[in-house]
Design a protein around this motif. Structure first.
Motif, short mmCIF file in Angstrom:
data_model
loop_
_atom_site.label_atom_id
_atom_site.label_comp_id
_atom_site.label_asym_id
_atom_site.label_seq_id
_atom_site.Cartn_x
_atom_site.Cartn_y
_atom_site.Cartn_z
N VAL A 67 15.47 2.11 -0.47
CA VAL A 67 14.04 2.43 -0.45
C VAL A 67 13.37 1.41 0.45
O VAL A 67 13.53 0.21 0.26
N ASN A 68 12.65 1.91 1.44
CA ASN A 68 11.91 1.03 2.33
C ASN A 68 10.65 1.77 2.80
O ASN A 68 10.61 2.37 3.86
N PHE A 69 9.62 1.71 1.97
CA PHE A 69 8.33 2.31 2.30
C PHE A 69 7.39 1.18 2.71
O PHE A 69 7.31 0.15 2.06
N SER A 70 6.69 1.40 3.80
CA SER A 70 5.73 0.41 4.27
C SER A 70 4.53 1.14 4.86
O SER A 70 4.69 2.13 5.58
N ALA A 71 3.34 0.65 4.53
CA ALA A 71 2.11 1.25 5.08
C ALA A 71 1.01 0.20 5.09
O ALA A 71 0.96 -0.68 4.22
N PRO A 72 0.11 0.31 6.06
CA PRO A 72 -1.04 -0.59 6.04
C PRO A 72 -1.91 -0.28 4.83
O PRO A 72 -2.00 0.88 4.40
N ARG A 100 -2.09 -2.30 -11.22
CA ARG A 100 -2.40 -2.71 -12.59
C ARG A 100 -3.77 -3.38 -12.66
O ARG A 100 -4.37 -3.72 -11.65
N ALA A 101 -4.24 -3.59 -13.88
CA ALA A 101 -5.54 -4.21 -14.12
C ALA A 101 -5.60 -5.64 -13.58
O ALA A 101 -6.67 -6.13 -13.23
N ASP A 102 -4.45 -6.32 -13.51
CA ASP A 102 -4.42 -7.67 -12.96
C ASP A 102 -4.31 -7.66 -11.44
O ASP A 102 -4.02 -8.68 -10.82
N ASN A 103 -4.49 -6.46 -10.84
CA ASN A 103 -4.44 -6.22 -9.39
C ASN A 103 -3.05 -6.39 -8.78
O ASN A 103 -2.92 -6.41 -7.56
N ALA A 104 -2.03 -6.49 -9.61
CA ALA A 104 -0.66 -6.48 -9.11
C ALA A 104 -0.22 -5.03 -8.91
O ALA A 104 -0.68 -4.13 -9.61
N TYR A 105 0.65 -4.81 -7.94
CA TYR A 105 1.17 -3.48 -7.67
C TYR A 105 2.59 -3.39 -8.24
O TYR A 105 3.36 -4.35 -8.15
N VAL A 124 3.10 -7.30 -0.95
CA VAL A 124 1.79 -7.06 -0.35
C VAL A 124 1.41 -8.27 0.48
O VAL A 124 1.40 -9.40 -0.01
N THR A 125 1.13 -8.01 1.76
CA THR A 125 0.62 -9.06 2.62
C THR A 125 -0.87 -8.79 2.81
O THR A 125 -1.42 -7.90 2.16
N SER A 126 -1.50 -9.51 3.67
CA SER A 126 -2.94 -9.33 3.87
C SER A 126 -3.28 -7.94 4.39
O SER A 126 -4.39 -7.46 4.19
N SER A 127 -2.32 -7.26 5.02
CA SER A 127 -2.64 -5.95 5.60
C SER A 127 -1.64 -4.83 5.28
O SER A 127 -1.86 -3.70 5.68
N THR A 128 -0.54 -5.15 4.60
CA THR A 128 0.52 -4.17 4.41
C THR A 128 1.04 -4.15 2.98
O THR A 128 1.12 -5.19 2.33
N LEU A 129 1.40 -2.96 2.52
CA LEU A 129 2.08 -2.79 1.23
C LEU A 129 3.46 -2.25 1.53
O LEU A 129 3.62 -1.28 2.30
N GLN A 130 4.48 -2.89 0.94
CA GLN A 130 5.85 -2.49 1.17
C GLN A 130 6.57 -2.32 -0.17
O GLN A 130 6.42 -3.16 -1.05
N VAL A 131 7.34 -1.25 -0.31
CA VAL A 131 8.16 -1.00 -1.50
C VAL A 131 9.61 -1.00 -1.03
O VAL A 131 9.99 -0.24 -0.13
#
Length: 137
Positions: free
Chosen positions: A29-34, A65-70, A128-135
């Motif tokens: 699994v390698n999903f990445s999106a801004p 999540r409510a703690d802002n973690a993905y 999660v970086t400043s501009s990207t979310l990656q799974v």
């Protein structure tokens, strides 16, 4: 001889009772999106969730999540995983449901909250970086 038969029966019963193991295959699994990607718009606030196809066994769910973690999970239900049934997001997006068995999973941690599920959804790593979310896994 009787002891040997008894031991065999105990082992057989012990392994047959463990019906639901997490047998979700390990697929890359390698999903990445801004973070600005329109597909991620529902993740802009806590409690938001999206489901995507084409990743993992039956697609992936990403939840904020409510703690802002993905967190991210494979959509493959752990009930009869060989059937590769994709769970669907409920409204509100606190849980996901297996449409075949009726099993429910809590999106906060992937844990089962309604029978017949006994095993949590398969979880993936989220970066999660400043501009990207990656799974990834």
């Amino acid at each position: 001889m009787n002891r040997l038969i008894g031991l065999f029966l105990i082992i057989l019963l012990g392994t047959s009772c463990a019906k639901e193991e997490n047998l979700i295959p390990d697929l890359p699994v390698n999903f990445s999106a801004p973070l600005t990607d329109p597909r991620l718009s529902r993740l802009s606030t806590a409690g938001g969730a999206i489901s995507l196809t084409g990743y993992g066994v039956a697609g992936i769910i990403i939840y904020r999540r409510a703690d802002n973690a993905y967190v991210a999970y494979d959509r493959c239900s752990t009930v009869n995983p060989e059937k590769k049934t994709a769970v669907v997001l409920d409204d509100p997006t606190l849980t996901a449901t297996d449409p075949v068995s009726g099993a429910k999973y809590l999106l906060y941690d992937g844990s089962p909250v309604k029978a017949p599920a006994k095993t949590s959804l398969k979880q993936y790593n989220v970066i999660v970086t400043s501009s990207t979310l990656q799974v990834i896994n």
